[in-house]
Design an enzyme around this catalytic site. Structure first.
Site, PDB file in Angstrom:
ATOM      1  CG  HIS A  26     -14.015  -2.863  -3.700  1.00  0.00           C
ATOM      2  ND1 HIS A  26     -14.615  -3.081  -4.919  1.00  0.00           N
ATOM      3  CD2 HIS A  26     -13.001  -1.993  -3.942  1.00  0.00           C
ATOM      4  CE1 HIS A  26     -13.989  -2.402  -5.852  1.00  0.00           C
ATOM      5  NE2 HIS A  26     -13.003  -1.720  -5.304  1.00  0.00           N
ATOM      6  CG  ASN A  73      -2.085  -0.896   1.162  1.00  0.00           C
ATOM      7  OD1 ASN A  73      -2.381  -1.441   0.107  1.00  0.00           O
ATOM      8  ND2 ASN A  73      -2.761  -1.079   2.273  1.00  0.00           N
ATOM      9  CG  HIS A 115     -14.163   3.220 -11.441  1.00  0.00           C
ATOM     10  ND1 HIS A 115     -14.882   3.274 -10.263  1.00  0.00           N
ATOM     11  CD2 HIS A 115     -13.049   2.506 -11.161  1.00  0.00           C
ATOM     12  CE1 HIS A 115     -14.229   2.621  -9.321  1.00  0.00           C
ATOM     13  NE2 HIS A 115     -13.117   2.141  -9.833  1.00  0.00           N
ATOM     14  CE1 TYR A 125      -9.128  -6.677  -3.672  1.00  0.00           C
ATOM     15  CE2 TYR A 125     -10.300  -4.984  -4.866  1.00  0.00           C
ATOM     16  CZ  TYR A 125      -9.123  -5.526  -4.412  1.00  0.00           C
ATOM     17  OH  TYR A 125      -7.927  -4.905  -4.701  1.00  0.00           O
ATOM     18  NE  ARG A 150      -2.696   5.906 -10.510  1.00  0.00           N
ATOM     19  CZ  ARG A 150      -3.535   6.761  -9.925  1.00  0.00           C
ATOM     20  NH1 ARG A 150      -4.217   6.389  -8.873  1.00  0.00           N
ATOM     21  NH2 ARG A 150      -3.700   7.966 -10.412  1.00  0.00           N
ATOM     22  NE  ARG A 184      -7.804  -1.587 -10.559  1.00  0.00           N
ATOM     23  CZ  ARG A 184      -6.738  -0.828 -10.782  1.00  0.00           C
ATOM     24  NH1 ARG A 184      -5.739  -1.301 -11.496  1.00  0.00           N
ATOM     25  NH2 ARG A 184      -6.693   0.407 -10.304  1.00  0.00           N
ATOM     26  NE  ARG A 244     -11.399  -0.628   0.944  1.00  0.00           N
ATOM     27  CZ  ARG A 244     -10.420  -0.250   0.121  1.00  0.00           C
ATOM     28  NH1 ARG A 244      -9.172  -0.279   0.533  1.00  0.00           N
ATOM     29  NH2 ARG A 244     -10.674   0.158  -1.104  1.00  0.00           N
TER      30      ARG A 244
END
Length: 724
Positions: free
Chosen positions: A623, A72, A465, A499, A435, A405, A595
């Site tokens: 998530h 992270n 997204h 997730y 990214r 993704r 979160r």
């Protein structure tokens, strides 16, 4: 005349009803009402470190949290710190969300991050490493091994490591070498015994191609012993510099700016522009230099000078550097040192009536909306099965899907390819600017194109997204019907196991019309402003949420019950936060479940005393995004892809869908009740931006773990949940 002042001068007749009292004006919002975004992110990573310190967790899970913390922090520096530094250097930086000068914030970040990294190292050395040894997992120095094991490692070094190494000298004939981002390196100083000359050499540790943890024992051994790859290399430096005297050797690691700046003009293909930028990413400017605490001043001076790194950007730490290498311990076959195995349940609506019967997801979705909750409910038997059934069904005419993704061996992509090869119309919107997944997504895009899939890359200047899939199917009566999935998480089978996300399957025609309009906007030139069951960014989402928050405020002002519940990864957007403050001032009960970053301050007297903020971290990464409004007894709840950040609301295509079934609204209400309960383990945010962990009650007994409780609730007797 303004409503608030007109009653002051009105003449009231004896038999006239008394006028309603004027609403008091809310107190002005204080200037210091936000928490700094970047420091809030560091506070989030501190919560990850709290889990590594938690002695109630299995030791390999604690080790995993140490590795997650390190990973992270790498991304934080490569993107957030790098972006801030770039804006400062180019003169484009503006005061932060709390009004501070960017240079001052950068200094605060470096100071806070340095403290965190030192704490991170201490947790490893003082807590996790000793408990790993108690569990039969040792990470030791080469000199700590018996001679027999050192001799075996010498053979491993000679045969498997030595041929890969490339020592690079630095002298008048050899300029200082390029140091790639996140690479682990040895800085070596050697002396020629004949001339007495001292030289410097850099040796890259090939941790990307070789295991970082080199096993000294067999896999069957009850005690697993490892040495670090850099330690093994350092032990054999004399073989790399024969005839030279090794004076010093130290480990260092450089972090570079790896954020991308893609110029999306019309003169160049977006794929080509992005591929060029990916090559430039490797040569981004340095932003952090990590060194071991024993590095001598001469070596440090050389590194900072050659790499153009300031002393504020130097992190002197106890070794080993880069504890993300601890992820490799997950390969050990020690299930008793991990969380107990959890097997996702199949969503009740998708369970076939007979054991050997094949489920018909279209029939189930056509009957009623289906809400799935991952990873407690299986991604494979819901989302993946939905697309695979669509690809194989001869009555399906078209599939449209967004891909932000996905995994390297994605069955989702394979289903789209199968559908295209079967002659169906398939549209895939691949976000190649996701990214750190850019190269992977470029490869998928080209593979899809070769199979005949219509691949588009979204809108110029915006990332796509949202998580959407639409299937167009011809029914038995000859009419077309649309089946949709709208989720909060990526179409990634691997991350779906860790997730936490929500997904809605629906055959509702209003949703279908909304999605058709949205896909036309993404693939063509339409500019759509008409959506009925969706809230879509960047044009409508912020406006729609503000409208809902303000409606709750007006309900409270009218003396009606009012409540706002929001679950997001990040709460940063000032307009949304200010609307929540105004709602709180009017008496609205606001519950925020976040979160990561949270710039909102709860509990400020007269401003946010009706706002509660909780954070939950654990086995799964929370998530999902939920937005729920009491709406005077007719609840309105949305789920979708958007966080409350400027980029999500202003620079991305996001979509929220409104849930309609009473059972779904009640299920999410129960989830929120559990998350916000004082009896549930969580972190509480106070009015000065400090997070406090609440894991046990006053008697020292552990609070309820939300994820364990949810897992148990969704896996208990699924037949009884068929009506859901």
């Amino acid at each position: 005349m303004d409503e608030d002042t007109s009653t002051a001068t009105a003449v009231v007749e004896d038999d006239a009803p008394a006028p309603a009292p004027a609403r008091p004006r809310p107190a002005p919002l204080p200037r210091d009402r936000y928490i700094d975004r970047e420091l809030s992110w560091l506070a989030f990573n501190r919560r990850v470190l709290d889990l590594a310190e938690d002695e109630t967790l299995p030791i390999l899970e604690r080790t995993n949290f140490l590795a997650i913390f390190a990973s992270n922090l790498d991304e934080f520096f490569m993107v957030r710190v790098a972006g801030l530094k770039r804006r400062i250097l180019t003169g484009l930086a503006v005061p932060t969300n709390i009004g501070r000068a960017p240079k001052a914030v950068l200094a605060d970040i470096n100071a806070a991050a340095h403290v965190l990294q030192v704490q991170h190292a201490e947790v490893f050395h003082e807590q996790v490493r000793p408990q790993l040894e108690e569990a039969g997992i040792r990470i030791v120095g080469v000199d700590d091994l018996p001679e027999s094991e050192r001799n075996r490692l010498a053979e491993v070094f000679a045969n498997q490591i030595f041929p890969v190494l490339m020592p690079l000298a630095v002298d008048p004939a050899h300029p200082f070498p390029y140091i790639s981002g996140l690479s682990l390196n040895l800085a070596v100083r050697v002396r020629n015994p004949k001339s007495g000359r001292v030289d410097f050499a850099r040796l890259k540790v090939p941790a990307g191609s070789l295991p970082r943890l080199v096993a000294t024992t067999s896999a069957a051994s009850p005690v697993a012993t490892f040495v670090l790859l850099e330690d093994l290399i350092a032990h054999h430096l004399d073989e790399l510099f024969p005839g030279m005297e090794v004076l010093e050797h130290h480990v260092f690691r450089l972090t570079r700016n790896e954020d991308l700046e893609v110029d999306e003009d019309e003169s160049e293909n977006l794929l080509q522009a992005l591929e060029k930028e990916l090559l430039r990413r490797r040569f981004g400017p340095p932003i952090r230099l990590e060194i071991t605490e024993d590095m001598d001043p001469t070596t440090l001076e050389l590194l900072t000078s050659e790499l153009d790194v300031s002393r504020d950007e130097v992190y002197r730490l106890p070794g080993p550097l880069d504890l993300a290498g601890l992820f490799e311990l997950n390969r050990l076959d020690r299930p008793q040192l991990h969380y107990p195995t959890a097997v996702p349940a199949t969503a009740p609506a998708f369970v076939p009536g007979e054991p050997n019967e094949k489920p018909d997801l279209f029939a189930a979705i056509g009957e009623q909306d289906v809400l799935v909750h991952h990873p407690y409910e299986s991604f494979a038997t819901s989302v993946q099965a939905f697309l695979e059934q669509a690809a194989a069904d001869p009555n399906v005419l078209a599939i449209k899907q967004t891909l932000y993704r996905t995994s390297g061996d994605s069955p989702i992509v394979e289903a789209l390819i199968d559908a295209a090869e079967a002659g169906k119309q398939v549209l895939a919107l691949v976000e190649i600017k996701a990214r750190f997944d850019e190269q992977n997504n470029i490869e998928w895009a080209r593979k899809l194109e070769r199979a005949g899939v219509h691949v588009v890359y979204g809108l110029v200047g915006l990332k796509t997204h949202c998580k959407l899939a639409l299937v167009v199917r011809r029914e038995a009566d000859g009419n077309l019907r649309n089946y949709a999935h709208i989720g909060t998480g990526n179409y990634n089978p691997k991350t779906s196991r860790i997730y936490e996300d929500l997904g809605l399957f629906t055959a509702d025609e209003q949703v279908a019309k909304d999605l058709i309009r949205l896909f036309n906007e993404l693939s063509g030139y339409a500019i759509e402003k008409k959506f009925r069951r969706l809230l879509v960014a960047p044009l409508l989402l912020r406006k729609g949420l503000l409208k809902r928050i303000n409606a709750e405020r007006m309900h409270a002002e009218a003396g009606k019950p009012a409540r706002v519940r929001i679950k997001v990864n990040s709460m940063v957007d000032e307009a949304i936060i200010d609307a929540l403050y105004r709602a709180s001032q009017a008496g609205v009960q606001v519950e925020v479940w976040v979160r990561g970053i949270c710039s909102l301050k709860p509990g400020i007297p007269g401003v946010s005393e009706n706002i509660t903020v909780r954070s939950i971290l654990g086995r799964y990464l929370e998530h999902s995004r939920i937005f729920s409004f009491l709406n005077d007894g007719d609840p309105v709840t949305f789920i979708g892809s958007a966080d409350m950040m400027h980029r999500n609301l202003d620079r991305r295509v996001e979509a929220l869908v409104r849930l309609k079934r009473k059972e779904h609204l009640e299920e999410l209400d129960r989830l929120f009740d559990l998350a916000m309960s004082d009896d549930t383990a969580s972190w509480h945010l106070d009015d000065i931006g400090v997070w406090e962990r609440h894991a046990v009650n006053d008697a020292g007994e552990p609070h309820v773990d939300l994820q364990t409780a949810t897992m148990q609730a969704l896996s208990t007797n699924p037949r009884k949940r068929q009506a859901r």
